[in-house]
Design an enzyme around this catalytic site. Structure first.
Site, PDB file in Angstrom:
ATOM      1  N   LYS A  55      -6.987   2.555  -6.013  1.00 28.08           N
ATOM      2  CA  LYS A  55      -6.568   1.579  -4.999  1.00 28.08           C
ATOM      3  C   LYS A  55      -5.261   0.912  -5.410  1.00 28.08           C
ATOM      4  O   LYS A  55      -4.346   0.755  -4.594  1.00 28.08           O
ATOM      5  CB  LYS A  55      -7.678   0.534  -4.796  1.00 28.08           C
ATOM      6  CG  LYS A  55      -8.874   1.086  -4.038  1.00 28.08           C
ATOM      7  CD  LYS A  55     -10.083   0.159  -4.058  1.00 28.08           C
ATOM      8  CE  LYS A  55     -11.290   0.881  -3.438  1.00 28.08           C
ATOM      9  NZ  LYS A  55     -12.543   0.162  -3.561  1.00 28.08           N
ATOM     10  N   GLN A  99     -14.880  -4.969  -6.124  1.00 23.64           N
ATOM     11  CA  GLN A  99     -15.399  -3.610  -6.287  1.00 23.64           C
ATOM     12  C   GLN A  99     -16.914  -3.639  -6.522  1.00 23.64           C
ATOM     13  O   GLN A  99     -17.389  -4.365  -7.376  1.00 23.64           O
ATOM     14  CB  GLN A  99     -14.670  -2.923  -7.471  1.00 23.64           C
ATOM     15  CG  GLN A  99     -15.051  -1.488  -7.679  1.00 23.64           C
ATOM     16  CD  GLN A  99     -14.667  -0.604  -6.491  1.00 23.64           C
ATOM     17  OE1 GLN A  99     -13.555  -0.657  -5.995  1.00 23.64           O
ATOM     18  NE2 GLN A  99     -15.602   0.211  -6.030  1.00 23.64           N
ATOM     19  N   ASP A 122     -12.286  -5.145   3.319  1.00 27.18           N
ATOM     20  CA  ASP A 122     -13.313  -4.100   3.232  1.00 27.18           C
ATOM     21  C   ASP A 122     -14.171  -4.086   4.498  1.00 27.18           C
ATOM     22  O   ASP A 122     -14.858  -3.108   4.786  1.00 27.18           O
ATOM     23  CB  ASP A 122     -14.231  -4.354   2.020  1.00 27.18           C
ATOM     24  CG  ASP A 122     -13.953  -3.383   0.875  1.00 27.18           C
ATOM     25  OD1 ASP A 122     -13.330  -2.342   1.130  1.00 27.18           O
ATOM     26  OD2 ASP A 122     -14.384  -3.683  -0.257  1.00 27.18           O
TER      27      ASP A 122
END
Ligand code: NAP
Length: 291
Positions: A55, A99, A122
């Site tokens: 990422k 994460q 997200d």
């Protein structure tokens, strides 16, 4: 081996999405607002470290600034929530990503809900999910959003088509079904309690498999010409990465199909970048800045 199906090249489509993200990021940067994503990693999980590294690398390539924050596995939930509150308040940060998975003493749901809805790139929060259900603007979860882009790339008109989603997780299956519904498809959602999966998939113009089990979808379960999207990421007996779809068989029947790797995987990060730039553009607009 000749395949009847057209290959949906996720790597190439993700590259196009990232190039467009790069152009938008450059416009924002020229106006003094570099789109910025905070990426938080708690603990030493090797797979998570790879995901975060990918990422961060993708951000750099697209001109998106990433702030990587790493914490030991014994970080308290309170300290993590405090860090998220600080990032929420920081106007130079446009997206906040934690994460997953988190160590077991931290509630993933509490952490996700702590991220300000305007920075939930997200798209996992209850507010983002509610916005999707209600058809309101908001962040769409990156993997199903990427699948929609892949489906659209085939040129199929989804209106009135029958789409079957296999899997009903909050992060993939359910939002995927809602996105297809929003595109006017007639949607069936199958899961582990569905008695005869093939009965549904054989009638589908579009099948999205998001299960986590190799060979869940085989050639006899697919209508000729269908669009097949394989979200699964599994290891076969030889340790090789494979999806949920029997690619060799299904590609002889389907009209278009994603490979694994090189299908859905590259799209997830591309859509994360896109959501981050969306967030930065909205923030700039809210501050009265035209980009
Ligand atoms: P998950 O939370 O484990 O959900 C799996 C779903 O599959 C569940 O809804 C489950 O049903 C259903 N299922 C299990 N066995 C089934 C069967 N035999 N027939 C029909 N349905 C069945 O997994 P997920 O997070 O949604 O991920 C699914 C897969 O996509 C995994 O392989 C994951 O690694 C992959 N993935 C890939 C990306 C990417 O970027 N490429 C991103 C996210 C996920 P129940 O609800 O009844 O248990």
């Amino acid at each position: 081996m000749t395949t009847a199906a057209r290959l949906i090249d996720g790597t190439a489509i993700a590259r196009e999405v990232r190039a467009e993200v790069g152009r938008r990021a450059a416009r924002l940067a020229a106006a003094g607002r570099v789109p910025t994503l905070a990426v938080i990693l708690v603990g030493e999980d090797p797979a998570s470290q790879v995901y975060v590294r990918n990422k961060v690398k993708a951000c750099a390539e697209a001109g998106v600034c990433s702030l990587q924050e790493r914490y030991p596995a014994d970080l308290s939930e309170a300290d993590l929530l405090a860090r998220i509150a600080a990032l929420n308040a920081d106007r130079s940060v446009h997206g906040v990503l934690v994460q997953m998975p988190l160590p077991s003493h931290i509630s993933a749901q509490r952490v996700i809900e702590a991220i300000d809805a305007s920075k939930d790139v997200d798209g996992y929060s209850v507010e983002s999910a509610g916005r999707l259900v209600a058809g309101l603007p908001g962040f769409r979860p990156c993997t199903p959003w990427g699948c929609m882009t892949l489906i659209e790339s085939t040129g199929i008109a989804l209106r009135g088509k029958h789409a079957v989603v296999i899997g009903r997780s909050n992060t993939v299956g359910k939002p995927m079904a809602l996105l297809l519904l929003q595109a006017d498809a007639t949607v069936t959602v199958c899961h582990s309690r569905t008695p005869d999966l093939g009965e549904h998939t054989r009638r589908a113009d579009v099948v999205v498999a998001a299960v986590g089990r190799a060979n869940t979808l085989t050639a006899d379960m697919v209508k000729p010409g269908a669009v097949v999207i394989d979200v699964g990421m599994n290891r076969n007996a030889a340790g090789k990465l494979c999806g949920d779809v029997d690619f060799a068989g299904v590609s002889q029947v389907a009209g278009a199909i994603t490979p694994v790797p090189g299908g859905v995987g590259p799209m997830t990060i591309a859509m994360l970048l896109s959501n981050t730039v969306d967030a930065a553009e909205r923030a700039a607009k809210a501050e009265g800045l035209a980009t």
